[in-house]
Design an enzyme around this catalytic site. Structure first.
Site, short mmCIF file in Angstrom:
data_model
loop_
_atom_site.label_atom_id
_atom_site.label_comp_id
_atom_site.label_asym_id
_atom_site.label_seq_id
_atom_site.Cartn_x
_atom_site.Cartn_y
_atom_site.Cartn_z
N ARG A 53 65.94 -9.54 10.01
CA ARG A 53 65.54 -9.59 11.43
C ARG A 53 64.48 -8.54 11.76
O ARG A 53 63.54 -8.82 12.49
CB ARG A 53 66.74 -9.50 12.36
CG ARG A 53 67.51 -8.20 12.28
CD ARG A 53 68.76 -8.23 13.11
NE ARG A 53 69.67 -9.29 12.70
CZ ARG A 53 70.17 -10.21 13.52
NH1 ARG A 53 69.89 -10.20 14.78
NH2 ARG A 53 70.99 -11.14 13.05
N THR A 54 64.63 -7.36 11.22
CA THR A 54 63.62 -6.33 11.49
C THR A 54 62.27 -6.74 10.90
O THR A 54 61.22 -6.58 11.52
CB THR A 54 64.07 -4.98 10.90
OG1 THR A 54 65.35 -4.65 11.42
CG2 THR A 54 63.10 -3.86 11.25
N LYS A 82 64.06 2.34 -11.24
CA LYS A 82 63.34 2.30 -12.52
C LYS A 82 61.83 2.28 -12.33
O LYS A 82 61.10 2.72 -13.20
CB LYS A 82 63.75 1.05 -13.30
CG LYS A 82 65.11 1.19 -13.97
CD LYS A 82 65.40 -0.04 -14.83
CE LYS A 82 66.84 -0.05 -15.30
NZ LYS A 82 67.27 -1.40 -15.64
N ARG A 103 61.12 0.08 5.07
CA ARG A 103 62.57 0.06 5.12
C ARG A 103 63.05 0.43 3.73
O ARG A 103 62.59 -0.16 2.75
CB ARG A 103 63.04 -1.36 5.48
CG ARG A 103 64.53 -1.57 5.32
CD ARG A 103 65.22 -1.29 6.61
NE ARG A 103 66.60 -1.71 6.60
CZ ARG A 103 67.28 -1.89 7.74
NH1 ARG A 103 66.70 -1.73 8.91
NH2 ARG A 103 68.53 -2.22 7.69
N HIS A 131 66.23 4.82 12.64
CA HIS A 131 65.65 3.49 12.80
C HIS A 131 64.99 3.51 14.19
O HIS A 131 65.50 2.90 15.12
CB HIS A 131 66.77 2.44 12.70
CG HIS A 131 66.29 1.03 12.64
ND1 HIS A 131 64.96 0.68 12.65
CD2 HIS A 131 66.97 -0.14 12.57
CE1 HIS A 131 64.86 -0.65 12.59
NE2 HIS A 131 66.06 -1.16 12.54
#
Ligand SMILES: [Zn+2]
Lengths: 305, 151
Positions: A53-54, A82, A103, A131
């Site tokens: 959604r973000t 990695k 994010r 956030h």
């Protein structure tokens, strides 16, 4: 106020005036939804963990302003560990884009990304830390549905111990002389550090475990999800889950103009029977992510002063 | 002071005095004096008018750097650092905890980017000096004295 090239990393970085200025720009964006303000600009959407959604909200905001989006979304944490360093990834992306949204599952990642890039970086969630676009859309929603931010009685319900959303919103609202009601089982109450900060700022707050004891005082009720994995004992979880489920039985015990918010997705904290009432603003709240994110993109790209 | 320094006077180097009695050995450890060629003497259980018992460290042939003095401040906030030249105290430095601590300490949050990404220099804002309380510049987590560990 000039936000050009500014990074949006933590709500702690913003003064009251700056917050208000961003909200004002968001109002402008809501009134003027489709412009070509960001034509020719490229947003890099770097999602090191899934948050559909973000991510969609940012893509939609950028595209509605005429800009373009590149990026990736991964759900594979081992490939992060990695692979190349975050620093190097950001250095590479810096060359391809005008602004980046990140994010990432680790706390502090967005701050580090901002230091790596000479282009503005917007934090779309760094682990359990911040956030800020969520916090700003929450503020925007409160201002919109209550007509003001000052002197409100605000109830926070659910998991207040681990709830990043709640912590940031408390910090942001602290500029506006609120009275807080923290409604949670003792095991999930607000961490002491936040309470100490409120005391220092002389902000009134009450700790309560029973919503009905304070529900009549509230202007805003901000509900959050209680996650099962927070409880050692599943029976404990079942007990609390039931207590904080909001439904129409709440209605006789609240102010007529109480507004109920939730960062979504909900599981069963709020019964669907409340959706059609005047009190429910959580879907509107989610939609407010668009004008707020548009405002931030336009501000940091220097297209609105 | 003069008398105490003469216990094992050094010609050139650094004397760290007024160390809490139980912190002297730890301080030697974190100062990482392996490369020092001159004599290093450590004394504990010395009588102090102000501290009861105290420790003292003398390092021949080495002037401590600012960064090293900052390290001292973290575990011995009331220590004094004397820079010795030709048997005389040339400079007395009262250690102070800086407003911002770079490099020296490690974030206690295992999920902090500084503990997961290579080559990130840690940075902490000092919220309170005594007892020490700091906030990580990256993950914004607060740490108190008992959680603070040195890199
Ligand atoms: Zn940290």
């Amino acid at each position: 106020m000039n936000f050009k090239n500014r990074d949006i990393i933590s709500i702690h970085d913003f003064s009251k005036d700056e917050l208000l200025s961003i909200l004002k720009t968001a109002r402008y964006m809501e009134k003027n939804p489709n412009t070509n303000l960001l034509k020719g600009k490229i947003l890099a959407a770097l999602f090191f963990e899934p948050s559909t959604r973000t991510r969609l909200s940012f893509i939609s905001a950028m595209e509605q302003l005429g800009g373009e989006v590149i990026g990736f979304a991964t759900s594979n944490i081992t490939s992060i560990k990695k692979g190349e360093t975050l620093w190097d990834t950001i250095k590479m992306v810096e060359a391809y884009s005008d602004v980046a949204v990140i994010r990432h599952p680790m706390e502090g990642s967005a701050r580090l990304a901002a230091e790596a890039s000479s282009k503005p970086v917007i934090n779309a969630g760094d682990g359990a830390n911040q956030h800020p676009t969520q916090t700003l859309l929450d503020l925007y929603t409160i201002q919109k549905v209550k007509g003001k931010l000052d002197n409100l009685h605000i109830g926070m319900l659910g998991d207040l111990k681990y709830g990043r959303t709640v912590h940031s919103l408390v910090t942001a609202l602290s500029h506006f002389k609120p009275t807080f009601y923290f409604i949670a089982p003792q095991a999930l109450q607000m961490p002491q550090t936040y309470l100490d900060e409120l005391k220092e700022k002389k902000i009134k707050f009450y700790l309560e475990s029973n919503l009905m004891k304070v529900s009549k005082k509230l202007d805003i009720l901000y509900a959050t999800r209680i996650q099962e994995e927070r409880f050692a004992d599943p029976i404990e979880y079942e007990k609390y889950r039931g207590i904080y489920k909001l439904d129409t039985s709440l209605l006789p015990n609240i102010k007529k103009d109480l507004k109920i918010m939730h960062p979504l997705p909900r599981v069963d904290e709020i019964d669907k029977s409340l959706d059609e009432t005047e009190h429910a603003v959580y879907f509107e709240q989610a939609a407010n992510g668009i004008p707020v994110r548009k405002a931030l993109l336009a501000l940091v790209l220097g297209k609105i002063k | 002071m003069k008398k105490e320094l003469s216990i094992s006077a050094i010609k050139d180097g650094t004397v760290v005095d007024h160390i809490p009695n139980n912190a002297a050995l730890k301080l030697v450890d974190i100062l990482d004096l392996k490369g020092v060629r001159g004599m290093i003497s450590i004394a504990t259980n010395l009588t102090s008018k102000t501290m009861g018992k105290k420790g003292i460290i003398k390092i021949s042939g080495k002037d401590l750097t600012k960064e090293e003095v900052d390290k001292i401040a973290l575990i011995a906030p009331h220590a004094t650092v004397n820079i010795i030249k030709n048997y005389d105290v040339k400079q007395k430095i009262k250690v102070t905890i800086p407003q911002v601590i770079n490099k020296i300490i490690k974030c206690s949050n295992p999920n902090c980017i500084t503990n997961n990404e290579k080559n990130v220099i840690t940075k902490f804002y000092v919220l309170n000096k005594d007892p020490l309380k700091v906030r990580c510049h990256y993950c914004e987590r607060n740490m108190e004295k008992e959680d603070i560990s040195l890199l």
